[in-house]
Design an enzyme around this catalytic site. Structure first.
Site, PDB file in Angstrom:
ATOM      1  N   CYS A  54       0.835  -1.203   0.000  1.00 16.78           N
ATOM      2  CA  CYS A  54       0.000   0.000   0.000  1.00 16.78           C
ATOM      3  C   CYS A  54       0.877   1.264   0.000  1.00 16.78           C
ATOM      4  CB  CYS A  54      -0.913  -0.002   1.229  1.00 16.78           C
ATOM      5  SG  CYS A  54      -2.058   1.403   1.245  1.00 16.78           S
ATOM      6  N   CYS A  58       0.167   5.026   6.917  1.00 15.30           N
ATOM      7  CA  CYS A  58      -0.493   4.837   8.215  1.00 15.30           C
ATOM      8  C   CYS A  58       0.508   4.202   9.189  1.00 15.30           C
ATOM      9  CB  CYS A  58      -1.733   3.944   8.069  1.00 15.30           C
ATOM     10  SG  CYS A  58      -2.892   4.513   6.798  1.00 15.30           S
ATOM     11  N   CYS A  61       0.202   0.425  10.326  1.00 14.13           N
ATOM     12  CA  CYS A  61      -0.198  -0.617   9.382  1.00 14.13           C
ATOM     13  C   CYS A  61       0.967  -1.403   8.796  1.00 14.13           C
ATOM     14  CB  CYS A  61      -1.016   0.000   8.247  1.00 14.13           C
ATOM     15  SG  CYS A  61      -1.671  -1.267   7.129  1.00 14.13           S
ATOM     16  N   CYS A  98     -16.391  -9.175   5.523  1.00 10.45           N
ATOM     17  CA  CYS A  98     -15.749  -7.900   5.202  1.00 10.45           C
ATOM     18  C   CYS A  98     -14.525  -8.173   4.341  1.00 10.45           C
ATOM     19  CB  CYS A  98     -15.332  -7.178   6.478  1.00 10.45           C
ATOM     20  SG  CYS A  98     -16.704  -6.852   7.589  1.00 10.45           S
ATOM     21  N   CYS A 130     -19.444  -6.418   3.366  1.00  8.62           N
ATOM     22  CA  CYS A 130     -18.813  -5.138   3.695  1.00  8.62           C
ATOM     23  C   CYS A 130     -17.500  -5.052   2.938  1.00  8.62           C
ATOM     24  CB  CYS A 130     -18.572  -5.051   5.207  1.00  8.62           C
ATOM     25  SG  CYS A 130     -17.713  -3.539   5.740  1.00  8.62           S
ATOM     26  N   CYS A 190     -19.735   1.755   8.351  1.00  3.43           N
ATOM     27  CA  CYS A 190     -18.955   1.165   9.442  1.00  3.43           C
ATOM     28  C   CYS A 190     -17.741   2.066   9.633  1.00  3.43           C
ATOM     29  CB  CYS A 190     -18.536  -0.257   9.062  1.00  3.43           C
ATOM     30  SG  CYS A 190     -17.457  -1.057  10.262  1.00  3.43           S
ATOM     31  N   ARG A 262     -18.411  -2.669  17.772  1.00  5.38           N
ATOM     32  CA  ARG A 262     -17.621  -3.882  17.573  1.00  5.38           C
ATOM     33  C   ARG A 262     -16.345  -3.892  18.399  1.00  5.38           C
ATOM     34  NH1 ARG A 262     -16.817  -4.256  11.953  1.00  5.38           N
ATOM     35  NH2 ARG A 262     -18.864  -5.237  11.870  1.00  5.38           N
TER      36      ARG A 262
END
Length: 332
Positions: A54, A58, A61, A98, A130, A190, A262
């Site tokens: 990616c 972040c 991550c 998801c 999702c 979400c 959640r």
């Protein structure tokens, strides 16, 4: 019945968050019982349909290309692989699948066409679908909705003020715009955050204020505890105390009474007693399965044993009804 408000102040949320812990849990449990079947827990399964590489930065991550975290880069899964994973998750008790892709944003290309096929395939299994694919436009959100997508995940991660410390490759407004685009396509939202990033309690309260003051509360709010990964800038962050998770879940439950809250990342570090406190405080959703994208998670069998012990039961898919497609809306 509890009033649904979208005008919470930081002072009000702070007063709730800092309340005596047992009183806070009791209040949240009361709100939960007034608005839902407290013994019902929605089980979601999360799979990575495209892993690693990616371009974002972040700080938490392991899938960011710029960090050396040992995560193997994998291209897109096939529709058949996703369908197999969905069947396995459904057999394990999950009502929602998801699908996450390590993208900065959705691009209108063959990979997105493939995601559309995946959404259709999983939707035909009578599971809520999702996706978390990064930023998306209104037209892309509509394509997903037309294919049968039920929810779009796009977490705020932290407060607006703290955000630039965690991510510099996109803005907070970019996140809010994606959520707005999902709403325009009539998708359920979400959106939650991560605690343990080195943020202050004020940052946590500010994030909860942003979520609870949206024109419509997110249907699902994940509360994640950071799982520190070697090679990321936040690798040395201390583990979040369970009491912080309990306070976040309870506060979210009180200010967003109808929302599914959640208990997400970080459960592998929690005992059944810790998790029971989170359920008492208003959590009514978990991710199940042995992985959350690239980080460990308790297995389905362990969770089913915990459910039996605590008297919990899996929530059925589409409990609040199926979303209306654009064609159905136009038809009248």
């Amino acid at each position: 019945m509890t009033e649904i408000r979208t005008n919470w102040t930081k002072e009000e949320i702070s007063e709730i968050y800092y309340g005596p812990l047992l009183d806070l849990i009791y209040r949240a449990a009361t709100v939960h019982r007034e608005n839902a079947d407290y013994s019902e827990v929605q089980i979601s399964s999360l799979i990575s349909i495209k892993t690693g590489g990616c371009p974002e930065d972040c700080a938490y991550c392991p899938q960011a290309a710029r960090y050396n975290t040992g995560v193997d880069v994998h291209g897109m899964m096939s529709v058949a692989q996703v369908t197999d994973a969905a069947v396995k998750a459904k057999n394990g008790g999950a009502s929602r699948l998801c699908m996450g892709a390590a993208w900065r944003e959705v691009r209108d290309n063959r990979d997105f066409d493939k995601v559309i096929d995946m959404v259709r395939a999983v939707n035909e299994l009578d599971m809520e679908v999702c996706c978390t694919l990064g930023m998306l436009t209104e037209s892309q959100a509509q394509r997903l909705a037309d294919a049968g997508l039920y929810a779009y995940n796009h977490n705020l991660d932290t407060s607006e003020d703290d955000y630039k410390r965690i991510i510099t490759t996109r803005t907070y407004d970019d996140r809010l715009k994606t959520i707005e685009n999902a709403r325009k396509a009539k998708l359920t939202v979400c959106s939650g955050g991560i605690i343990g990033l080195g943020e202050t309690v004020e940052d946590r309260i500010s994030m909860l204020k942003t979520l609870s003051n949206m024109p419509k509360h997110p249907e699902s709010v994940p509360i994640n505890a950071l799982v520190p990964v070697k090679g990321t800038p936040l690798a040395d962050q201390p583990r979040v105390p369970v009491w912080d998770m309990v306070r976040m879940i309870a506060t979210a439950r009180i200010i967003m009474p109808k929302t599914v809250v959640r208990l997400s990342a970080g459960r592998t570090e929690m005992s059944i007693t810790d998790q029971a406190l989170c359920f008492m405080a208003g959590a009514n959703s978990i991710f199940a399965g042995d992985k959350l994208l690239t980080t460990p998670n308790p297995a389905f069998t362990e969770d089913m044993q915990m459910f039996e012990l605590l008297g919990l039961k899996p929530r059925e898919a589409f409990k609040n009804g199926r979303p209306q497609t654009r064609q159905e809306a136009l038809a009248g």
